[in-house]
Design a protein around this motif. Structure first.
Motif, PDB file in Angstrom:
ATOM      1  N   THR A  31       0.837  -1.186   0.000  1.00  0.00           N
ATOM      2  CA  THR A  31       0.000   0.000   0.000  1.00  0.00           C
ATOM      3  C   THR A  31       0.880   1.247   0.000  1.00  0.00           C
ATOM      4  O   THR A  31       1.817   1.362   0.779  1.00  0.00           O
ATOM      5  CB  THR A  31      -0.905   0.002   1.247  1.00  0.00           C
ATOM      6  OG1 THR A  31      -1.682  -1.191   1.251  1.00  0.00           O
ATOM      7  CG2 THR A  31      -1.806   1.220   1.230  1.00  0.00           C
ATOM      8  N   LYS A  32       0.563   2.205  -0.873  1.00  0.00           N
ATOM      9  CA  LYS A  32       1.400   3.395  -1.011  1.00  0.00           C
ATOM     10  C   LYS A  32       1.229   4.312   0.190  1.00  0.00           C
ATOM     11  O   LYS A  32       0.133   4.577   0.650  1.00  0.00           O
ATOM     12  CB  LYS A  32       1.047   4.139  -2.293  1.00  0.00           C
ATOM     13  CG  LYS A  32       1.505   3.421  -3.550  1.00  0.00           C
ATOM     14  CD  LYS A  32       1.271   4.275  -4.780  1.00  0.00           C
ATOM     15  CE  LYS A  32       1.803   3.594  -6.034  1.00  0.00           C
ATOM     16  NZ  LYS A  32       1.587   4.417  -7.245  1.00  0.00           N
ATOM     17  N   ARG A  33       2.348   4.808   0.674  1.00  0.00           N
ATOM     18  CA  ARG A  33       2.373   5.788   1.758  1.00  0.00           C
ATOM     19  C   ARG A  33       3.386   6.862   1.373  1.00  0.00           C
ATOM     20  O   ARG A  33       4.203   6.666   0.480  1.00  0.00           O
ATOM     21  CB  ARG A  33       2.799   5.135   3.073  1.00  0.00           C
ATOM     22  CG  ARG A  33       1.861   4.070   3.609  1.00  0.00           C
ATOM     23  CD  ARG A  33       2.299   3.679   5.009  1.00  0.00           C
ATOM     24  NE  ARG A  33       1.518   2.584   5.539  1.00  0.00           N
ATOM     25  CZ  ARG A  33       1.642   2.135   6.790  1.00  0.00           C
ATOM     26  NH1 ARG A  33       2.528   2.708   7.610  1.00  0.00           N
ATOM     27  NH2 ARG A  33       0.906   1.140   7.225  1.00  0.00           N
ATOM     28  N   PRO A  34       3.371   7.989   2.072  1.00  0.00           N
ATOM     29  CA  PRO A  34       4.369   9.029   1.779  1.00  0.00           C
ATOM     30  C   PRO A  34       5.778   8.510   2.034  1.00  0.00           C
ATOM     31  O   PRO A  34       6.004   7.680   2.914  1.00  0.00           O
ATOM     32  CB  PRO A  34       3.997  10.143   2.771  1.00  0.00           C
ATOM     33  CG  PRO A  34       2.569   9.887   3.119  1.00  0.00           C
ATOM     34  CD  PRO A  34       2.389   8.411   3.078  1.00  0.00           C
ATOM     35  N   ALA A  35       6.724   9.009   1.264  1.00  0.00           N
ATOM     36  CA  ALA A  35       8.119   8.611   1.429  1.00  0.00           C
ATOM     37  C   ALA A  35       8.636   9.071   2.785  1.00  0.00           C
ATOM     38  O   ALA A  35       8.202  10.095   3.322  1.00  0.00           O
ATOM     39  CB  ALA A  35       8.971   9.197   0.317  1.00  0.00           C
ATOM     40  N   VAL A  36       9.551   8.294   3.347  1.00  0.00           N
ATOM     41  CA  VAL A  36      10.178   8.664   4.616  1.00  0.00           C
ATOM     42  C   VAL A  36      11.693   8.645   4.438  1.00  0.00           C
ATOM     43  O   VAL A  36      12.231   7.930   3.597  1.00  0.00           O
ATOM     44  CB  VAL A  36       9.783   7.690   5.751  1.00  0.00           C
ATOM     45  CG1 VAL A  36       8.292   7.743   6.012  1.00  0.00           C
ATOM     46  CG2 VAL A  36      10.221   6.264   5.429  1.00  0.00           C
ATOM     47  N   ASP A  76      11.349  -5.961   3.144  1.00  0.00           N
ATOM     48  CA  ASP A  76      10.111  -6.691   3.391  1.00  0.00           C
ATOM     49  C   ASP A  76       9.309  -6.068   4.532  1.00  0.00           C
ATOM     50  O   ASP A  76       9.868  -5.657   5.558  1.00  0.00           O
ATOM     51  CB  ASP A  76      10.417  -8.154   3.722  1.00  0.00           C
ATOM     52  CG  ASP A  76      10.953  -8.914   2.528  1.00  0.00           C
ATOM     53  OD1 ASP A  76      10.486  -8.646   1.402  1.00  0.00           O
ATOM     54  OD2 ASP A  76      11.836  -9.772   2.709  1.00  0.00           O
ATOM     55  N   ARG A  77       8.002  -5.986   4.307  1.00  0.00           N
ATOM     56  CA  ARG A  77       7.044  -5.526   5.317  1.00  0.00           C
ATOM     57  C   ARG A  77       7.434  -4.162   5.906  1.00  0.00           C
ATOM     58  O   ARG A  77       7.309  -3.931   7.116  1.00  0.00           O
ATOM     59  CB  ARG A  77       6.924  -6.560   6.438  1.00  0.00           C
ATOM     60  CG  ARG A  77       6.479  -7.956   5.969  1.00  0.00           C
ATOM     61  CD  ARG A  77       6.101  -8.829   7.145  1.00  0.00           C
ATOM     62  NE  ARG A  77       5.622 -10.127   6.714  1.00  0.00           N
ATOM     63  CZ  ARG A  77       6.361 -11.236   6.744  1.00  0.00           C
ATOM     64  NH1 ARG A  77       7.624 -11.182   7.164  1.00  0.00           N
ATOM     65  NH2 ARG A  77       5.873 -12.385   6.341  1.00  0.00           N
ATOM     66  N   PHE A  78       7.892  -3.286   5.034  1.00  0.00           N
ATOM     67  CA  PHE A  78       8.363  -1.977   5.508  1.00  0.00           C
ATOM     68  C   PHE A  78       7.232  -1.187   6.171  1.00  0.00           C
ATOM     69  O   PHE A  78       7.440  -0.518   7.191  1.00  0.00           O
ATOM     70  CB  PHE A  78       8.959  -1.190   4.351  1.00  0.00           C
ATOM     71  CG  PHE A  78       9.605   0.095   4.756  1.00  0.00           C
ATOM     72  CD1 PHE A  78      10.810   0.092   5.444  1.00  0.00           C
ATOM     73  CD2 PHE A  78       9.023   1.326   4.466  1.00  0.00           C
ATOM     74  CE1 PHE A  78      11.422   1.282   5.836  1.00  0.00           C
ATOM     75  CE2 PHE A  78       9.625   2.514   4.845  1.00  0.00           C
ATOM     76  CZ  PHE A  78      10.827   2.498   5.534  1.00  0.00           C
ATOM     77  N   ASN A  79       6.040  -1.251   5.599  1.00  0.00           N
ATOM     78  CA  ASN A  79       4.905  -0.525   6.187  1.00  0.00           C
ATOM     79  C   ASN A  79       4.616  -1.022   7.603  1.00  0.00           C
ATOM     80  O   ASN A  79       4.365  -0.222   8.517  1.00  0.00           O
ATOM     81  CB  ASN A  79       3.664  -0.690   5.318  1.00  0.00           C
ATOM     82  CG  ASN A  79       3.766   0.075   4.008  1.00  0.00           C
ATOM     83  OD1 ASN A  79       4.670   0.876   3.815  1.00  0.00           O
ATOM     84  ND2 ASN A  79       2.833  -0.175   3.110  1.00  0.00           N
ATOM     85  N   GLU A  80       4.633  -2.350   7.760  1.00  0.00           N
ATOM     86  CA  GLU A  80       4.376  -2.918   9.082  1.00  0.00           C
ATOM     87  C   GLU A  80       5.467  -2.508  10.068  1.00  0.00           C
ATOM     88  O   GLU A  80       5.197  -2.189  11.231  1.00  0.00           O
ATOM     89  CB  GLU A  80       4.289  -4.440   8.991  1.00  0.00           C
ATOM     90  CG  GLU A  80       3.147  -4.958   8.128  1.00  0.00           C
ATOM     91  CD  GLU A  80       3.199  -6.466   7.980  1.00  0.00           C
ATOM     92  OE1 GLU A  80       3.801  -7.133   8.838  1.00  0.00           O
ATOM     93  OE2 GLU A  80       2.637  -6.979   6.985  1.00  0.00           O
ATOM     94  N   LYS A  81       6.718  -2.530   9.596  1.00  0.00           N
ATOM     95  CA  LYS A  81       7.828  -2.159  10.469  1.00  0.00           C
ATOM     96  C   LYS A  81       7.748  -0.676  10.846  1.00  0.00           C
ATOM     97  O   LYS A  81       8.110  -0.288  11.961  1.00  0.00           O
ATOM     98  CB  LYS A  81       9.156  -2.483   9.785  1.00  0.00           C
ATOM     99  CG  LYS A  81       9.428  -3.977   9.668  1.00  0.00           C
ATOM    100  CD  LYS A  81      10.762  -4.249   9.025  1.00  0.00           C
ATOM    101  CE  LYS A  81      11.017  -5.741   8.893  1.00  0.00           C
ATOM    102  NZ  LYS A  81      11.119  -6.393  10.218  1.00  0.00           N
TER     103      LYS A  81
END
Length: 285
Positions: A31-36, A76-81
């Motif tokens: 899922t797309k989120r703003p860059a960090v 992997d699973r960057f959003n979750e992390k």
């Protein structure tokens, strides 16, 4: 695979037997989120390119390259992390991964950057895919020293068959999606199965013509692959091109006369043609 267009033959086309290329329908994307972490990355790696600018810079740098390899490296699973560790923790994870990529891709001729918020790209001149595999293992090992996380990596090389330089990057994306089917931490080199998986995805989304194109390209790389011929036949049948479907199924049967799928599928085509007795003989066979 399921065809989502309604037609008189829709029920029949859903009855075709298809050899699965993978074990699911998920892509490597999230899922797309703003860059960090862009400011932090820029401070640590001055001149680092991101997104479309990075891809364009890499393509310009490699415009005259005779050979190069491409690695796409996803955290992997960057959003979750990010949810688990918070913004600061996500930035540290991003920086640690960037250091690992930079350490392995540090030769002056290499080009690397951030394509998406969790996806690094690395272009390695003079690198065939088997050396890119070694580089992928080294990046993964270097990253593991920094913290506990896994990377999914897709690999391809240029030149390969008739693919252009920009198509090479698209092939790396297909290899990345291919790797994702194995679960977190997988690595895949682009090949016929990568194309077949993408064709499966296109078919499920209703883009049957696109699936046909992918299967045909895969067959150029693996002309004796029974599953590719069978799946191509299913697509032709879904499009109503019954003679082409029949030819594809017969080719599959010639490759392996003991395989049931193309025989059964040939029977379905005969049934769609109204030749019920011939269809029955295929089903009995």
């Amino acid at each position: 695979m399921r065809h989502n267009r309604e037609s008189g033959n829709n029920r029949t086309t859903r009855e075709f037997l298809i050899a699965r290329s993978g074990t699911g329908s998920r892509d490597a994307g999230q899922t797309k989120r703003p860059a960090v972490g862009l400011k932090e990355l820029s401070r640590r790696f001055p001149g680092l390119s991101t997104g479309k600018a990075f891809v364009e810079a890499a393509m310009n740098r490699l415009e005259t390259a005779v050979q190069f390899g491409v690695l796409l490296i996803r955290i992997d699973r960057f959003n979750e992390k990010e949810d688990e560790l918070g913004p600061e923790g996500a930035i540290r994870l991003l920086l640690d991964t960037a250091r690992a990529v930079d350490r392995i891709c540090e030769p002056e001729t290499a080009v690397w950057g951030l394509i998406e918020r969790d996806l690094f790209g690395c272009f390695l001149p003079e690198m065939p895919d088997f050396l890119c595999l070694k580089a992928a293992d080294e990046i993964r090992a270097e990253s593991a020293h920094q913290r506990e996380n896994t990377l999914t990596i897709g690999i391809t090389e240029y030149p390969l068959f008739q693919f252009t330089r920009i198509q090479t990057l698209k092939n790396a994306r297909k290899a990345l999606n291919h790797a994702a089917f194995s679960g977190p931490g997988g690595t895949s080199v682009f090949g016929p199965e990568s194309l077949s998986l993408n064709a499966d995805r296109l078919y499920r989304q209703g883009d049957v013509e696109g699936a046909v194109s992918e299967y045909k390209t895969a067959l150029l790389l693996a002309p004796s692959n029974l599953n590719l011929h069978n799946s191509l036949g299913v697509c032709f049948a879904a499009l109503g091109a019954l003679q082409s479907a029949m030819e594809a199924f017969r080719t599959a049967s010639r490759i392996d006369p003991t395989e049931v799928m193309p025989v059964y599928n040939t029977g379905l085509v005969f049934r769609m043609m109204g030749r019920k007795e011939t269809a029955l003989s295929r089903f009995l066979e």
